[in-house]
Write a protein that holds these residues in place. Structure first.
Motif, PDB file in Angstrom:
ATOM      1  N   ASP A   1       0.807  -1.219   0.000  1.00  0.00           N
ATOM      2  CA  ASP A   1       0.000   0.000   0.000  1.00  0.00           C
ATOM      3  C   ASP A   1       0.839   1.267   0.000  1.00  0.00           C
ATOM      4  O   ASP A   1       0.501   2.233  -0.655  1.00  0.00           O
ATOM      5  N   ASN A   2       1.930   1.285   0.763  1.00  0.00           N
ATOM      6  CA  ASN A   2       2.702   2.512   0.846  1.00  0.00           C
ATOM      7  C   ASN A   2       3.374   2.861  -0.476  1.00  0.00           C
ATOM      8  O   ASN A   2       3.718   4.013  -0.703  1.00  0.00           O
TER       9      ASN A   2
ATOM     10  N   THR B   1       1.853   2.527  -3.468  1.00  0.00           N
ATOM     11  CA  THR B   1       0.833   3.117  -4.332  1.00  0.00           C
ATOM     12  C   THR B   1       0.625   4.604  -4.054  1.00  0.00           C
ATOM     13  O   THR B   1       0.140   5.327  -4.909  1.00  0.00           O
ATOM     14  N   SER B   2       1.005   5.053  -2.868  1.00  0.00           N
ATOM     15  CA  SER B   2       0.841   6.469  -2.548  1.00  0.00           C
ATOM     16  C   SER B   2       2.042   7.316  -2.978  1.00  0.00           C
ATOM     17  O   SER B   2       1.988   8.539  -2.898  1.00  0.00           O
TER      18      SER B   2
ATOM     19  N   SER C   1       4.686   9.235  -5.400  1.00  0.00           N
ATOM     20  CA  SER C   1       4.722   9.845  -6.729  1.00  0.00           C
ATOM     21  C   SER C   1       5.728   9.069  -7.575  1.00  0.00           C
ATOM     22  O   SER C   1       6.533   8.277  -7.058  1.00  0.00           O
TER      23      SER C   1
ATOM     24  N   HIS D   1       5.167   0.051 -10.173  1.00  0.00           N
ATOM     25  CA  HIS D   1       4.467   1.301  -9.877  1.00  0.00           C
ATOM     26  C   HIS D   1       4.915   2.402 -10.841  1.00  0.00           C
ATOM     27  O   HIS D   1       4.080   3.139 -11.382  1.00  0.00           O
TER      28      HIS D   1
END
Length: 76
Positions: free
Chosen positions: A3-4, A6-7, A9, A47
């Motif tokens: 999850d971290n 995906t946040s 940039s 990502h």
């Protein structure tokens, strides 16, 4: 993908990925740490690729009119 990640940039993810690559290339990590770093690096790469694909789609959506002004074409 964690999850971290995906946040992050694109720039943040790329910077972290570069640090991981330098660490792996240094060859000073313990095997388990290197495996974890590699796994995180793979997630960061994925990502970054997704962020680049999104940016490419947005850029391709910009079209120039005959009068020189820019417009957005509808995305599929």
């Amino acid at each position: 993908m964690p999850d971290n990640i995906t946040s992050l940039s694109f720039e943040e993810a790329l910077s972290e990925l570069e640090k991981i690559v330098r660490g792996l290339e240094g060859g000073q990590m313990k095997l388990e740490d290197a495996i974890k770093a590699y796994e995180r690096g793979a997630a960061l790469r994925q990502h970054c690729e997704a962020k680049l694909s999104e940016a490419e789609a947005r850029v391709q959506a910009i079209v120039q009119r005959s009068d020189g002004s820019l417009d957005m074409k509808p995305m599929d």
